[in-house]
Design an enzyme around this catalytic site. Sequence first.
Site, PDB file in Angstrom:
ATOM      1  N   GLU A   1      48.764  30.291  34.311  1.00  0.00           N
ATOM      2  CA  GLU A   1      47.753  31.176  33.737  1.00  0.00           C
ATOM      3  C   GLU A   1      48.000  32.612  34.193  1.00  0.00           C
ATOM      4  OE1 GLU A   1      45.324  32.825  35.581  1.00  0.00           O
ATOM      5  OE2 GLU A   1      45.780  31.953  37.537  1.00  0.00           O
ATOM      6  N   PHE A   2      47.562  33.559  33.360  1.00  0.00           N
ATOM      7  CA  PHE A   2      47.693  34.983  33.673  1.00  0.00           C
ATOM      8  C   PHE A   2      46.372  35.697  33.403  1.00  0.00           C
ATOM      9  CE2 PHE A   2      51.939  33.451  32.605  1.00  0.00           C
ATOM     10  CZ  PHE A   2      52.682  33.906  33.686  1.00  0.00           C
TER      11      PHE A   2
ATOM     12  N   LEU B   1      48.675  51.588  39.225  1.00  0.00           N
ATOM     13  CA  LEU B   1      49.159  52.772  39.931  1.00  0.00           C
ATOM     14  C   LEU B   1      48.027  53.479  40.683  1.00  0.00           C
ATOM     15  CD1 LEU B   1      51.569  54.418  37.301  1.00  0.00           C
ATOM     16  CD2 LEU B   1      52.148  52.896  39.211  1.00  0.00           C
TER      17      LEU B   1
ATOM     18  N   GLY C   1      44.314  52.992  46.691  1.00  0.00           N
ATOM     19  CA  GLY C   1      43.010  52.579  47.196  1.00  0.00           C
ATOM     20  C   GLY C   1      43.120  52.000  48.587  1.00  0.00           C
TER      21      GLY C   1
ATOM     22  N   GLY D   1      43.128  42.574  46.724  1.00  0.00           N
ATOM     23  CA  GLY D   1      42.515  41.354  47.252  1.00  0.00           C
ATOM     24  C   GLY D   1      42.457  40.313  46.161  1.00  0.00           C
TER      25      GLY D   1
ATOM     26  N   CYS E   1      44.566  35.749  43.926  1.00  0.00           N
ATOM     27  CA  CYS E   1      45.936  35.620  43.431  1.00  0.00           C
ATOM     28  C   CYS E   1      46.965  36.397  44.258  1.00  0.00           C
ATOM     29  CB  CYS E   1      46.011  36.052  41.969  1.00  0.00           C
ATOM     30  SG  CYS E   1      45.091  34.980  40.837  1.00  0.00           S
TER      31      CYS E   1
ATOM     32  N   LYS F   1      37.291  43.607  43.175  1.00  0.00           N
ATOM     33  CA  LYS F   1      37.480  44.471  42.017  1.00  0.00           C
ATOM     34  C   LYS F   1      36.207  44.413  41.185  1.00  0.00           C
ATOM     35  CE  LYS F   1      39.708  42.986  38.370  1.00  0.00           C
ATOM     36  NZ  LYS F   1      40.736  42.487  37.434  1.00  0.00           N
TER      37      LYS F   1
END
Length: 430
Positions: free
Chosen positions: A151-152, A250, A253, A257, A260, A320
């Site tokens: 999976e992606f 790009l 930060g 995390g 994955c 995120k």
Amino acid sequence: MKTLVAGVGYVGTTTALLLAELGWKVLGFDTDNSKISALSNGTLPFYEPGLDTLLRTHLSNANICFLVDPVQAIRESQVVFICVGTPSLEDGSSDMRYIRSVAKMIGNHMQEYKLIVVKSTVPVGTQKQVVQWISEAQISSIPFDVVSNPEFLREGSAVYDAFHPDRIVIGSDSDAAAQQVKMIYRDIDSPYVVTKPATAEMIKYAANAFLAAKISYMNELARLCDQIDVSISDIAVGIGYDPRIGKSFLQAGIGYGGSCFPKDVKSLLHIAKEHDTNLSLLQQVVYINETQYQYFIEQMVRRLGGLDGKIIAVLGLSFKPGTDDLREAPSLKMISHLLQSEAAIQVHDPVAALPEQLLHKNIVQFESIKDTVRQADAVVICTEWPEYASASWSDLIQLMRNAAVFDGRNVLDGEQMKAWGYDYYGIGNG
């Protein structure tokens, strides 16, 4: 044709609802009774925009149901998607116990041919192991195929990614089995990469490791930009137009995390070690990521003159925006360090809650940004939620004891913040 999804966590639930939307009858299986009960009642055990709507839709039209009976799950399905977790062990290798358990369950209860599709992220060579585990568990020899189909999905945009994949990777030793998997996805418009199982497994690791490398590269470059008064954000724009580089991943930060990147890079390093291969570039990728939040804290200590007794407002817990996933979230490392430094912490996140291990007398979670920054000596932005970019910073400054903002995601306009009277510090902005 009934399709079974074994393991209804983040990947499994998204996969199950994708298959239901494509018109297949889907069974969702898990050994966690509370998870199965929640899903059966239309409640997601995690936050993912848009997925709850799909869940309620396909429960109501009976395209999907959830169960805990392994015998029923295996015997009523013709295709089995394995979507269980493969968490990291202490040495960086992947914990394969859940994959092995599902493989043995299939072997024990199958009574006819099955197509088994491994969607979990697994080490290279796992497809062969799954074949072996199923064969060893069979009471009598029954034919089956095992296909790798990684999976992606991106957390926060999983629904879109499921229906609009960049590519569908199918790793199979059988042309017929590969074609059957393509048939399952027949209504999805996507390029197909059909290859050997080990190659498909490696494609997943290679993709995530490359993206992690882009992030760490920009984070390390940001440290230099701070010293030479150059904006890493402008650098990202300038190089992002190059099609060989691309604009994604790009943004400098406080580190990556999630479930994955940290796990998959370490697993790939472990695989390399097992084969006496030195992946020194990826070793540095991990090192930069693990020290990036420390670099940012050093800037805070320097600007604030120490953290002891300070009230620090932390905006953002999840790794995120668009998810409540706290796995390997840089914010948690930041908070732990602040607690050790005897700071008092006030936190906010639109959807994520503090984990139990961080419930502490010196930390409080608030429901509003205003309450979180009230009387704060400094604000630290750890997650780039849009709520923080659009907050009324011109008014929030009146609530703070000391108007210092440390923007760990470069989401705010630094010049505007300074014009409002803030001491503003970003990552790699000089």
